[in-house]
Design an enzyme around this catalytic site. Structure first.
Site, PDB file in Angstrom:
ATOM      1  CG  ASP A 153       2.547   2.565  -5.725  1.00  0.00           C
ATOM      2  OD1 ASP A 153       2.823   2.138  -6.850  1.00  0.00           O
ATOM      3  OD2 ASP A 153       2.636   3.771  -5.419  1.00  0.00           O
ATOM      4  CG  ASN A 206       1.292   3.769   3.616  1.00  0.00           C
ATOM      5  OD1 ASN A 206       1.184   2.546   3.488  1.00  0.00           O
ATOM      6  ND2 ASN A 206       1.231   4.579   2.586  1.00  0.00           N
ATOM      7  CE  LYS A 228      -1.869   6.703   1.766  1.00  0.00           C
ATOM      8  NZ  LYS A 228      -1.947   5.404   1.057  1.00  0.00           N
ATOM      9  CG  ASP A 270      -2.391   2.553  -1.171  1.00  0.00           C
ATOM     10  OD1 ASP A 270      -1.649   3.550  -1.189  1.00  0.00           O
ATOM     11  OD2 ASP A 270      -1.978   1.392  -1.337  1.00  0.00           O
TER      12      ASP A 270
END
Length: 265
Positions: free
Chosen positions: A11, A217, A191, A9
């Site tokens: 951020d 997420n 994802k 990932d």
């Protein structure tokens, strides 16, 4: 286990709180790349925004964007895209019209559309230079889009999440990329599904894959790989959902790079 694929990932994970990649992290990933291990970024950001950071790292690899709904190969060719259908876009546009309380955003293709500017948007994308466009979102009625998301205060977003799940859980993927950002994607697009497609393309088993994330997420991504790591600064809800997963150092302490060094160098 000899891991062959790293999914990371951006951020809150790869990027520091200042939305950049530290020099230490750049050097470690460069060394990982020399070993022939594939490093793939998987982010909620759109392609052109994320591509800046992939290029900064000198990676020649896939790029998973818009929370797993889009992927490009190293030649900048789009290999898949999952879109929200027009009828669901119309329902979302009608669902919550308090646009001062809930800042609405749309990704469509490589573009980011908002209704008005709010504090923090420019700083968030300052390094990559990626820009939003201010427009009337109603122009997207009867159109397919890549992603719909809301920005707001944490308590307001929590309330909206409950209402959206009640209304759309059978039709859309509803997830949080941060306590202030609530995202809606095509049903079962995330994802996790994107990683499975990339691993199959590379002929790598999911057991040979590791992943790093910090938000809800990232849950499906972390759940699908051979070994997942949660950032020290990660969501408490993510940590509660995956209590057996190792918590590593924070994004501001080069957590990803330090774990990669431990595993591969």
């Amino acid at each position: 286990m000899q891991y062959k694929l790293i999914i990371c990932d951006m951020d809150g994970t790869l990027l520091t709180s200042n939305h950049n990649i530290s020099n230490y992290t750049k050097e470690i990933i460069k060394e990982i790349n020399k070993k022939g291990i594939t490093f793939v970024i998987a982010t909620g950001r759109p392609y052109l925004d994320a591509k800046f950071f992939r290029d900064q790292l000198g990676l020649n690899s896939f790029l998973i964007t818009s929370n797993g709904t889009v992927a490009h190969n190293a030649n900048e060719e789009k290999i898949f895209e999952e879109k929200i259908s027009s009828n669901l876009v119309n329902r979302l546009l009608d669902f919550e019209k308090d646009i001062k309380k809930y800042h609405r955003n749309i990704y469509k293709d490589n573009n980011w559309y908002i209704e008005y500017k709010i504090d923090g948007l420019d700083e968030f994308h300052a390094e990559s230079g990626y820009q939003y466009q201010i427009t009337d979102l109603n122009k997207f009625r009867d159109s397919d889009i890549t992603k719909f998301f809301y920005l707001g205060e944490e308590n307001d977003i929590e309330d909206l999440e409950k209402r959206l799940r009640n209304e759309f859980s059978e039709d859309l993927t509803v997830t949080l990329s941060s306590p202030y950002c609530l995202e809606l994607l095509k049903k079962d697009a995330h994802k996790g599904t994107a990683i499975k497609k990339i691993a199959e393309y590379l002929n790598i088993s999911l057991e040979e894959t590791i992943a790093f994330g910090d938000g809800l997420n990232d849950y499906e991504m972390l759940s699908s790989v051979g070994q997942g790591f949660i950032m020290g600064n990660g969501s408490s809800r993510l940590k509660e959902k995956l209590p057996q997963y190792e918590i590593i150092q924070t994004n501001d302490n080069d957590g990803v790079a330090k774990k990669l060094k431990e595993l591969f160098l």
